[in-house]
Design an enzyme around this catalytic site. Sequence first.
Site, PDB file in Angstrom:
ATOM      1  N   ASN A 149      42.784  40.704  29.452  1.00  8.72           N
ATOM      2  CA  ASN A 149      41.828  41.797  29.719  1.00  8.72           C
ATOM      3  C   ASN A 149      42.479  43.174  29.710  1.00  8.72           C
ATOM      4  O   ASN A 149      41.831  44.179  29.431  1.00  8.72           O
ATOM      5  CB  ASN A 149      41.042  41.555  31.016  1.00  8.72           C
ATOM      6  CG  ASN A 149      41.923  41.452  32.235  1.00  8.72           C
ATOM      7  OD1 ASN A 149      43.139  41.251  32.141  1.00  8.72           O
ATOM      8  ND2 ASN A 149      41.319  41.586  33.401  1.00  8.72           N
ATOM      9  N   GLU A 248      48.683  37.550  40.957  1.00 11.29           N
ATOM     10  CA  GLU A 248      47.425  38.332  41.013  1.00 11.29           C
ATOM     11  C   GLU A 248      46.353  37.463  40.388  1.00 11.29           C
ATOM     12  O   GLU A 248      46.330  37.283  39.174  1.00 11.29           O
ATOM     13  CB  GLU A 248      47.566  39.645  40.236  1.00 11.29           C
ATOM     14  CG  GLU A 248      48.647  40.574  40.735  1.00 11.29           C
ATOM     15  CD  GLU A 248      48.431  41.069  42.134  1.00 11.29           C
ATOM     16  OE1 GLU A 248      47.362  40.808  42.737  1.00 11.29           O
ATOM     17  OE2 GLU A 248      49.351  41.713  42.668  1.00 11.29           O
ATOM     18  N   CYS A 282      39.354  41.670  37.000  1.00 10.21           N
ATOM     19  CA  CYS A 282      39.284  40.843  38.216  1.00 10.21           C
ATOM     20  C   CYS A 282      38.811  41.678  39.404  1.00 10.21           C
ATOM     21  O   CYS A 282      38.451  41.131  40.435  1.00 10.21           O
ATOM     22  CB  CYS A 282      40.617  40.162  38.495  1.00 10.21           C
ATOM     23  SG  CYS A 282      41.961  41.309  38.657  1.00 10.21           S
ATOM     24  N   GLU A 456      51.464  44.581  43.817  1.00 11.55           N
ATOM     25  CA  GLU A 456      52.070  45.286  42.692  1.00 11.55           C
ATOM     26  C   GLU A 456      51.778  46.771  42.845  1.00 11.55           C
ATOM     27  O   GLU A 456      50.718  47.153  43.336  1.00 11.55           O
ATOM     28  CB  GLU A 456      51.477  44.777  41.376  1.00 11.55           C
ATOM     29  CG  GLU A 456      51.828  43.324  41.137  1.00 11.55           C
ATOM     30  CD  GLU A 456      51.371  42.796  39.789  1.00 11.55           C
ATOM     31  OE1 GLU A 456      52.131  42.070  39.159  1.00 11.55           O
ATOM     32  OE2 GLU A 456      50.243  43.125  39.388  1.00 11.55           O
TER      33      GLU A 456
HETATM   34  C1  SIN Z   1      42.768  43.062  36.465  1.00 16.12           C
HETATM   35  O1  SIN Z   1      41.608  42.953  36.143  1.00 16.12           O
HETATM   36  O2  SIN Z   1      43.513  42.062  36.454  1.00 16.12           O
HETATM   37  C2  SIN Z   1      43.385  44.378  36.852  1.00 16.12           C
HETATM   38  C3  SIN Z   1      42.427  45.459  37.089  1.00 16.12           C
HETATM   39  C4  SIN Z   1      43.088  46.780  37.365  1.00 16.12           C
HETATM   40  O3  SIN Z   1      44.327  46.903  37.437  1.00 16.12           O
HETATM   41  O4  SIN Z   1      42.359  47.737  37.541  1.00 16.12           O
END
Ligand code: SIN
Length: 475
Positions: A149, A248, A282, A456
Amino acid sequence: MQTQLFISGTWRDGADGATIAVIDPATGDRIAGVASATPADATAACQAAHEAQVEWAKTAPRERAEVLRRVFELMMEHQDELASLIVREQGKPMSDATGEVAYAAEFFRWNSEEAARIRGTLATAPSGNNRIIVRHPPVGVVVIITPWNFPAAMITRKLAPALAAGNGAVIKPPSETPLTALRIAELLTEAGVPGGLVNVTPTDEAQAWFDAAVEHPATRMLSFTGSTPVGQALLKRSADRVLKTVMELGGNAPFIVFGDAVIDAAVEGAMTAKMRHSAETCTAANRFFVHANVAEEFTTKLAEAMAAVKVGSGFDDDVECGPLIHGKQLDKVAALVDDAVAAGAEIVTGGERLDRPGSFYAPTVLRNVAPDSPITREEIFGPVAPVITFTDTDEMIGHANDTEMGLIGYVFTSDLARGLAVSERIQAGMIGLNKGSVSDPAAPFGGMKQSGLGREGSTDGIYEFCETQYIAADW
Ligand code: SIN
């Protein structure tokens, strides 16, 4: 551009010559064939990272910082080119891709600044018998596995602190989006990252590749972003070698709108929280809990905004939502909506696949969604907003927390005291309080519960890539 594996500072085919087909999700067309790493290639990559890391760990933090800073600059110089590559292989709109490159590059700038500030401590033991020296050396070789993604940012969020702390890395980018990762490898070389320190090995044999990487004696850490089920399997395998892990994992974010919220601001926040990067994050709002007093107004305005979203190829002007990554994801999103409707939900807008090549789904708003229906339990990863009406705050918070996930929650209210109190009760690692996006390299990103382990970014993130060594000393 390069489509081979990047191992030991050189470009080469996989040991068995196999390739991965990279598909444009907006058309379904094959756009490239990329070398697929075998387990033997994974072993070679870990060995290369190990040999280079021993020297890299000896460099001065300032020297590492300057190389990282150069990566930031190069990524920004190549922002448009990298963004085009992201659109081509991932499908997201060009504006999101351009933003992703800036976000990704910022992890290098931030960690170039952090490289020079890794702190230890010195204390005298309470007994007075001992000096306690604590230092933070690098862990060694870090295995980095990233999702499709964010083809650039999920790599740099891990790689930049890993390098800043003095580690080597072996990266497995997703087989859907390996091209951006390979281009970043070229920029790393141009910036002065020593050959072998970072290895990029896309593969179609993920499990065998991981087994080989885990078994290499120099591998000391796994940093993974992806789904919770895959993360659980990787954790189990990592346990065999007691690897340090940062995970994550999935989300199931509640987006809460109280009756006193400024509705236009809540709708704007909802559109960001739901739709950034084509709703494939996510952090995406997954369940909208809206107070009954404003549910009609919020749902109507949200549906208007969703219906106005221009869907199409990420390369087309003004497109705000691209295709889903592939047909399997499209089928999953369509099935979740169909099940919700069969269970009594009403489609306010959308609710259908788009009749065109590629994997497109119409931006959708559902109402009358039961709080315990499947669409509220699964991470949707698609442009669908299920609205659940509430009147009782305690009951709503019970539903919001009734999930194994705990990545992020969103709260919209004009009453800051209420907003903070409710934020503290939401079981999530991150909260957007009157904000539809929280992502920032300077802030700790990560989840509670089954959404992950470790953080992170921020000043803490770099320590995830360090050991802690205590020296008892006397003088
Ligand atoms: C993710 O969807 O894994 C990360 C989203 C983000 O860093 O904003």
